[in-house]
Write a protein that holds these residues in place. Structure first.
Motif, PDB file in Angstrom:
ATOM      1  N   GLU A  28      46.762  28.465  -8.383  1.00  0.00           N
ATOM      2  CA  GLU A  28      46.300  29.274  -9.510  1.00  0.00           C
ATOM      3  C   GLU A  28      45.231  28.572 -10.341  1.00  0.00           C
ATOM      4  O   GLU A  28      44.451  29.235 -11.024  1.00  0.00           O
ATOM      5  CB  GLU A  28      47.483  29.638 -10.406  1.00  0.00           C
ATOM      6  N   ALA A  29      45.190  27.246 -10.281  1.00  0.00           N
ATOM      7  CA  ALA A  29      44.193  26.512 -11.063  1.00  0.00           C
ATOM      8  C   ALA A  29      43.945  25.164 -10.401  1.00  0.00           C
ATOM      9  O   ALA A  29      44.750  24.688  -9.602  1.00  0.00           O
ATOM     10  CB  ALA A  29      44.659  26.324 -12.512  1.00  0.00           C
ATOM     11  N   MET A  30      42.806  24.555 -10.755  1.00  0.00           N
ATOM     12  CA  MET A  30      42.418  23.274 -10.176  1.00  0.00           C
ATOM     13  C   MET A  30      42.294  22.242 -11.298  1.00  0.00           C
ATOM     14  O   MET A  30      41.600  22.473 -12.290  1.00  0.00           O
ATOM     15  CB  MET A  30      41.083  23.408  -9.440  1.00  0.00           C
ATOM     16  N   LEU A  31      42.992  21.122 -11.129  1.00  0.00           N
ATOM     17  CA  LEU A  31      42.939  20.037 -12.099  1.00  0.00           C
ATOM     18  C   LEU A  31      42.140  18.881 -11.519  1.00  0.00           C
ATOM     19  O   LEU A  31      42.506  18.328 -10.484  1.00  0.00           O
ATOM     20  CB  LEU A  31      44.352  19.572 -12.462  1.00  0.00           C
ATOM     21  N   PHE A  71      47.137  34.397 -12.118  1.00  0.00           N
ATOM     22  CA  PHE A  71      47.369  33.462 -13.219  1.00  0.00           C
ATOM     23  C   PHE A  71      48.777  33.600 -13.773  1.00  0.00           C
ATOM     24  O   PHE A  71      49.214  34.680 -14.141  1.00  0.00           O
ATOM     25  CB  PHE A  71      46.341  33.704 -14.320  1.00  0.00           C
ATOM     26  N   ALA A  72      49.497  32.451 -13.824  1.00  0.00           N
ATOM     27  CA  ALA A  72      50.870  32.418 -14.327  1.00  0.00           C
ATOM     28  C   ALA A  72      51.674  33.557 -13.729  1.00  0.00           C
ATOM     29  O   ALA A  72      52.352  34.296 -14.433  1.00  0.00           O
ATOM     30  CB  ALA A  72      50.883  32.475 -15.853  1.00  0.00           C
ATOM     31  N   GLY A  73      51.583  33.700 -12.432  1.00  0.00           N
ATOM     32  CA  GLY A  73      52.188  34.857 -11.767  1.00  0.00           C
ATOM     33  C   GLY A  73      53.666  34.730 -11.508  1.00  0.00           C
ATOM     34  O   GLY A  73      54.128  35.042 -10.410  1.00  0.00           O
ATOM     35  N   GLY A  74      54.442  34.276 -12.469  1.00  0.00           N
ATOM     36  CA  GLY A  74      55.887  34.287 -12.318  1.00  0.00           C
ATOM     37  C   GLY A  74      56.483  32.997 -11.809  1.00  0.00           C
ATOM     38  O   GLY A  74      57.596  33.007 -11.280  1.00  0.00           O
ATOM     39  N   ARG A  92      45.729  20.783  -6.971  1.00  0.00           N
ATOM     40  CA  ARG A  92      46.022  22.216  -7.077  1.00  0.00           C
ATOM     41  C   ARG A  92      47.326  22.413  -7.852  1.00  0.00           C
ATOM     42  O   ARG A  92      48.314  21.729  -7.593  1.00  0.00           O
ATOM     43  CB  ARG A  92      46.142  22.836  -5.682  1.00  0.00           C
ATOM     44  N   VAL A  93      47.306  23.359  -8.760  1.00  0.00           N
ATOM     45  CA  VAL A  93      48.484  23.577  -9.604  1.00  0.00           C
ATOM     46  C   VAL A  93      48.774  25.065  -9.729  1.00  0.00           C
ATOM     47  O   VAL A  93      47.908  25.916  -9.518  1.00  0.00           O
ATOM     48  CB  VAL A  93      48.298  22.977 -11.021  1.00  0.00           C
ATOM     49  N   ARG A  94      50.027  25.347 -10.059  1.00  0.00           N
ATOM     50  CA  ARG A  94      50.422  26.668 -10.527  1.00  0.00           C
ATOM     51  C   ARG A  94      50.707  26.559 -12.019  1.00  0.00           C
ATOM     52  O   ARG A  94      50.992  25.477 -12.533  1.00  0.00           O
ATOM     53  CB  ARG A  94      51.650  27.180  -9.775  1.00  0.00           C
ATOM     54  N   LEU A  95      50.626  27.692 -12.697  1.00  0.00           N
ATOM     55  CA  LEU A  95      50.793  27.719 -14.140  1.00  0.00           C
ATOM     56  C   LEU A  95      51.979  28.611 -14.502  1.00  0.00           C
ATOM     57  O   LEU A  95      52.192  29.654 -13.889  1.00  0.00           O
ATOM     58  CB  LEU A  95      49.527  28.240 -14.819  1.00  0.00           C
TER      59      LEU A  95
END
Length: 601
Positions: A409-412, A437-440, A374-377
């Protein structure tokens, strides 16, 4: 040619994976586990075919079409004006005044508004802005008039008999509007699959219950029901079953009489109270118990009833033993339940639109599993080019971290056989539907100290904890990450010259990064702790958030509590860059051309 390896008659132990091709497991464990499960379901007589029903177009949103929907009539069904103006016949427009203005008598044009029927004798519409009406009722046209201009032909949008929606399509709001425009009041759709959700565990209590020590709330049922409904299903959450095999078996058997799929929460591992696998074996067959994936390893995939059941009259129904940890439960649903539902509804494969992003920090993965990280962008500005990069920040991996699910925010996907990737590697995570998405997300690398900890606490006070990512490393690595566009700012210590950062120390940063701003955080024993901010990113959202904290009363108050620290300089900003870039700021300076110059804010 050898025959395929038969599946074992006894269910595999936890951690093992029953499949017909062990080599495929090593390369693609999740996909092969799903195929093994589907083969077992087919042998049990499960076909996955649902009935159909007719619903009103007004209530069809989210349903899946059972057959192609064809237009009953054309849209538009007549030649329609595409502009407000006048309808004319172009063959009557020859001649005109010397200035090119064409003058038409009232019988040679028809006023029309957008959407009106264009009379059959007219072959063009002149928009209102090109027309001047005289007091005697004549129309004077300026500019050229071309046959066919501003007329929508019959069927321009949808032709009669054309397929408006294909079979197996999930109806969106715009789709429902198009179907209605094409002449339909109702549409034939597939019946919603019914998913029964059975939470288990002596320690599990329904949401709203008062908890004793050691008890937990049944939050997984809420998540799984929402995911199933989002996939087009109806759901029923059953009462919590205790860790008693006979009671779990009775609940599963009863649910399978009316459901198309049964999800059993918890009890899929190998503990003393984990009975899901044995219950499924008693009622049918376990196809897979344990998949080489992380999170979600203990998942159980099986089928109850059907051709191999000893209980006559019980139809084959797929069943999934969902691991109890929230992150594992989500992955088990996404990797196995969701594809099954797509197969039942015949909606085809999901379109996963991955985005290219660079890793903010190294990622290590176990080679023997297929991992879902799980990642944030974050959007980061490269200091030299000003180019906007997408950077991925890995979130904590704990399977029980429910908060991490909300912040993802996204799954790798990291395939089995990969041991991980170094920082800066370009990867392709898939954004999660509905995530911010890319929320700060703000990424800072470098020094961790009491002052930077205070900054982090205040910066993240009103934000999700994962929205502030501080990557500790030495000064050289921090500046390299900043130069490479992998973070928004670098935290370092530099020497003081009086009350301000030493210009000689800043010169090396300018040489590596180009123009920078040094944002002072605190002074300590002849040094300043600063954030190095590329000039190209100075006005970005993440930097604006960072700049506000060192000037705040709360931050200065926190510094007063730190031994050896002084708040002098906190919030002070100094711009450093080549002389040519600063002529407007320091026009009176007599530095030699090319020398590093600075200005304060």
């Amino acid at each position: 040619m050898t025959s395929p390896r038969p599946e074992p008659d006894t269910p595999p132990r936890a951690g093992e994976h029953a499949c017909a091709d062990a080599d495929r497991v090593a390369a693609e464990p999740v996909a092969e586990a799903f195929r093994t499960w589907m083969r077992a379901c087919a042998r049990a007589g499960w076909a996955g075919v649902l009935g159909v029903e007719t619903v009103a177009v007004t209530t069809a949103r989210g349903r899946v079409t059972a057959e192609p929907v064809r237009a009953r009539w054309s849209v538009p069904a007549y030649r329609a004006a595409a502009m407000d103006g006048i309808a004319v016949t172009t063959t009557q427009l020859s001649g005109g005044a010397a200035d090119g203005t064409i003058r038409l008598s009232p019988e040679n044009f028809d006023p029309v508004d957008t959407g009106d029927v264009v009379p059959s004798a007219r072959d063009a519409v002149v928009m209102r802005e090109q027309v001047t009406f005289t007091q005697s009722g004549f129309a004077e046209i300026s500019g050229p008039v071309i046959a066919g201009r501003h007329i929508r032909p019959v069927g321009e949008d949808i032709e009669a008999g054309a397929v408006v929606l294909p079979a197996g399509h999930r109806v969106r709001p715009a789709d429902a509007a198009a179907v209605a425009a094409a002449g339909h009041l109702s549409v034939l759709v597939r019946r919603r699959p019914k998913v029964a959700i059975l939470p288990t565990g002596d320690e599990v209590r329904p949401v709203g219950a008062s908890l004793a020590p050691g008890e937990i709330l049944d939050t997984n049922s809420i998540m799984l029901a929402g995911m199933a409904e989002g996939a087009g299903c109806s759901t029923e959450t059953l009462p919590v079953a205790p860790d008693v095999p006979d009671q779990i078996a009775a609940a599963v058997a009863e649910a399978a009489r009316t459901a198309d799929l049964v999800l059993v929460i918890a009890g899929s591992s190998a503990g003393r109270d984990d009975h899901t696998s044995s219950v499924i074996s008693r009622l049918g067959r376990v196809a897979v118990h344990g998949v080489a994936m992380r999170p979600g390893h203990p998942v159980v995939l099986g089928v109850v009833g059907g051709a191999e059941d000893n209980r006559p009259g019980m139809v084959a129904v797929p069943v999934v033993g969902i691991p109890g940890y929230p992150a594992s439960a989500e992955r088990a649903f996404s990797c196995f339940v969701h594809p099954l539902l797509r197969r039942i509804l015949e909606t085809g494969a999901a379109g996963e639109h991955a985005l290219a992003a660079r890793l903010a920090a190294p990622v290590v993965s176990a080679e023997h599993v297929e991992e879902y990280l799980r990642v944030r962008l974050a959007r980061v500005v490269a200091p030299r080019t000003g180019q906007l990069n997408l950077v991925a920040v890995a979130l904590p991996r704990g399977a029980g971290a429910l908060g991490t699910l909300a912040q993802t925010e996204a799954m790798l996907r990291i395939p089995a056989g990969d041991a991980g990737y170094p920082a800066g590697t370009t990867v392709r995570p898939v954004p999660l539907h509905g995530a911010a998405f890319a929320g700060g997300t703000t990424i800072v690398t470098g020094l961790r100290s009491p002052a930077t900890d205070a900054l982090t606490d205040l910066l993240g006070a009103d934000r999700p904890i994962a929205a502030v990512h501080w990557q500790p490393c030495d000064e050289h690595a921090a500046i390299e990450a900043l130069a490479d566009g992998l973070c928004h700012a670098a935290a370092v210590r530099i020497d003081l010259a009086g009350e301000r950062p030493d210009e000689r120390s800043a010169a090396g940063l300018v040489e590596r990064l180009g123009p920078v701003t040094l944002l002072e955080l605190a002074h300590l024993a002849g040094q300043a702790e600063v954030l190095v901010i590329p000039a190209a990113a100075f006005d970005s959202r993440a930097i604006e958030d960072l700049r506000t904290v060192p000037r705040s009363i709360g931050y200065r108050r926190a510094l007063r509590e730190l031994p050896g620290y002084t708040g002098r300089g906190a919030g002070h900003e100094t711009w450093h860059g080549p002389a040519a870039d600063l002529e407007d700021l320091n026009s009176d300076s007599d530095l030699a051309d090319g020398a590093t110059r600075c200005a304060t804010r």
